[in-house]
Scaffold this active site. Structure first.
Site, PDB file in Angstrom:
ATOM      1  N   THR A 408       0.808  -1.218   0.000  1.00  0.00           N
ATOM      2  CA  THR A 408       0.000   0.000   0.000  1.00  0.00           C
ATOM      3  C   THR A 408       0.846   1.275   0.000  1.00  0.00           C
ATOM      4  OG1 THR A 408      -0.216  -0.519   2.350  1.00  0.00           O
ATOM      5  CG2 THR A 408      -2.155  -0.868   0.977  1.00  0.00           C
ATOM      6  N   GLU A 409       2.141   1.118   0.238  1.00  0.00           N
ATOM      7  CA  GLU A 409       3.050   2.269   0.197  1.00  0.00           C
ATOM      8  C   GLU A 409       4.463   1.788  -0.039  1.00  0.00           C
ATOM      9  OE1 GLU A 409       3.280   5.115   3.410  1.00  0.00           O
ATOM     10  OE2 GLU A 409       1.125   4.984   3.718  1.00  0.00           O
TER      11      GLU A 409
END
Ligand code: NOJ
Length: 565
Positions: A408-409
């Site tokens: 997600t990052e």
């Protein structure tokens, strides 16, 4: 964000590593050519407070970050996210940027006080806020970009902080559930990927232990544990609500986004270092992942915090306890695990005496070290150590039963304004980290997507606008906040369109096909396989074939005309 407790260590690096996953084989540097599985999802991320601006517009309530950033001395240069990238007004432009990159998904967050200004659904729902997110979601879907929605990226309604003490208070569990429910009700017909919390480690430690982040509380040794305890319960409650009320109709997934650095023992042959490195990861990722996958805190956290609390003369552990009912309620409440990862640390054993006082950091009994040879292009804490990514992913696979993962990052910042837009270190970072991700997928780690952080330069929390993570440069001095692509935009676009790093063999077969259609393109292939095949397809083969077709048709028509005349 400054990570506490990092000292430099000049190490002669001979630590072995590597790949199902052989932890002792040194594969730290080799590049792996290959592609991701079909359907792998490529995206970029953002969050509300970091990009939206419009802090007091259209009925939005105050968040803890609005208030914190307005206090003098909390943020570098006393900057605020009041207007930031003006994403609230420019989302259509931003979606055009995403379309151009041919992204599959976009991760953004909902500002809780934008839709519930006082935090409470029973008091007031701000329809203008709802409309903003609704329009954003519609336009994404029309653009064939899947929305991945984070419910909490740190901007708690200020009212809830003032009245109840925010995440210190168990009542947040119910309030958050009401907010989540409203989102499912209004957006759930279109959103199928929900992330309850972004990086609860940071919410807890930086918000309630060190006070570097909003709400800026320094409740050393206990505040973070309590906040985390309520966050874990809040996540589980939302998962159960979705499961009971919405899942059968909406068919979505509920995940959480946990962040963690990888911790590598300084000396792999020293058992104390090996255990210290394990503790580092359990106090980071395991603190949240272990309860959600297995129903309770990691044994090592219970042991260390319990023992130290005893030595400090406390009657009970500073780490809260889950009741048997709570354990079974929180266990298995993750449909997918969101993973945020940026960097790695070497870890060694270090005893903190009880006289040091209560502290999350002292509870771990370890020291973090970095290798001065590691590239450190941006934020002080962010060293580029790609091999740590693969190790972390394999750790998740073995510890938590190979769950479905979305990265997600992942990304890197630059400290200086990058005015020439040539962010070669970012391209290097993406190339190497995404390559380690590919290796992890080949190891059997169940990763379904990757999200580059971030689409735009934004408000980097206590660092203000001084650290830029964006693929797009934003000129914050200009009130229109224009966006300019850095070189990494094209680079990421190429990775996306080739779905990774095609192998030599794949490139050869592409070449052969190209030679069959157009022999002249052969000489023009670039040496690097990724660049080579992308340039060949997008910049050589397609235009050459089109030009040839046009020429041939023209010749054919002229031939026909002549014959008629
Ligand atoms: C984690 C946070 O979720 C995100 O908001 C931040 O910009 C990045 N780390 C970089 O520090």
């Amino acid at each position: 964000m400054l990570r506490t407790g990092v000292r430099l260590l000049a190490l002669a690096l001979c630590v072995s590593a590597g790949g199902d996953f052989d932890w002792t084989k040194n594969e730290k540097t080799s590049f792996y050519y290959g592609t991701f599985p079909t359907g792998f999802s490529w995206g970029v991320g953002s969050s509300a407070y970091q990009t939206e601006g419009a802090w007091n517009t259209d009925g939005k309530g105050m968040s803890i970050w609005d208030v914190f950033a307005h206090k003098k001395g909390k943020i570098s240069s006393n900057e605020t996210g009041d207007s930031s990238c003006e994403g609230y007004y420019k989302f259509k432009d931003d979606i055009n940027l995403m379309k151009e990159m041919k992204l599959n998904h976009y991760r953004f967050s909902v500002s809780w006080p934008r839709i519930l200004p006082s935090g409470l659904r029973s008091e007031h729902v701000n329809e203008k806020g709802i409309r903003y997110y609704s329009d954003l979601i519609d336009l994404l879907l029309n653009s064939k970009i899947t929305p991945v929605v984070t419910l909490y990226h740190w901007d708690l309604p200020q009212v809830l902080q003032e009245k109840y003490g925010g995440w210190q208070n168990a009542s947040m569990v119910g309030y958050f559930n009401e907010f989540a429910n409203l989102c499912f009700e209004r957006f759930g017909n279109r959103v199928k990927h929900w992330i309850t919390f972004n990086n609860p480690w940071s919410i807890s430690v930086e918000g309630y232990e060190t006070g570097e982040h909003a709400p800026g509380l320094r409740m050393r040794g206990s505040g973070a544990y309590k906040a985390a305890h309520h966050i874990i319960k809040a996540h589980a409650k939302v998962w159960h609500t979705y499961d009971m009320k919405w899942r059968s109709k909406q068919k979505g997934l509920i995940g959480i986004s946990l962040s963690a650095d990888w911790g590598e023992p300084v000396d792999v042959s020293n058992q104390r270092d090996v255990e210290a490195a394990e503790r580092y990861i359990h106090f980071y990722l395991g603190w949240f992942a272990t309860p959600l996958f297995h129903g309770d805190y990691p044994a090592v956290m219970k042991e260390y915090i319990g023992r130290k609390s005893g030595q400090q003369g406390l009657g009970a552990s500073r780490l809260p306890v889950f009741s048997p009912q709570e354990k079974s309620y929180i266990r298995g409440t993750v449909d997918f695990l969101g993973l945020g990862h940026y960097t790695t640390r070497y870890v060694t054993q270090k005893n903190y005496p009880s006289s040091f006082g209560d502290s999350y950091f002292a509870d771990r009994d370890l020291a973090e070290l970095v290798d001065p040879k590691w590239p450190d292009p941006g934020s002080e804490w962010l060293y580029s150590v790609p091999w740590g990514f693969r190790r972390l992913l394999n750790f998740v696979k073995t510890q938590y039963g190979n769950p479905m993962i979305y990265v997600t990052e992942n990304g890197v910042s630059e400290k200086m304004p990058c005015t020439d837009l040539c962010d070669d270190w970012r391209m290097q970072y993406f190339r190497e980290y995404i390559n380690e991700l590919l290796k992890a997928v080949r190891d059997g780690v169940n990763v379904k997507g990757y999200t580059a952080w971030s689409l735009l330069d934004g408000f980097e929390w206590d660092e203000g606008f001084s650290e830029r993570f964006g693929l797009y440069f934003v000129d914050f001095r200009n009130k229109n906040k224009p966006r300019f692509p850095k070189a990494s935009v094209q680079f990421y676009k190429r990775i996306i369109s080739s779905n990774g790093f095609p192998s030599q063999r794949e490139v050869e077969s592409w070449k052969r096909k190209a030679v069959e259609t157009c022999s002249s393109s052969n000489q023009l292939l670039a040496a690097d396989p990724l660049i080579g095949h992308m340039e060949m397809v997008t910049e050589i083969v397609v235009p050459t074939i089109c030009t040839l077709c046009i020429l041939l048709s023209a010749v054919f028509f002229m031939f026909l005309l002549r014959r008629r005349l």
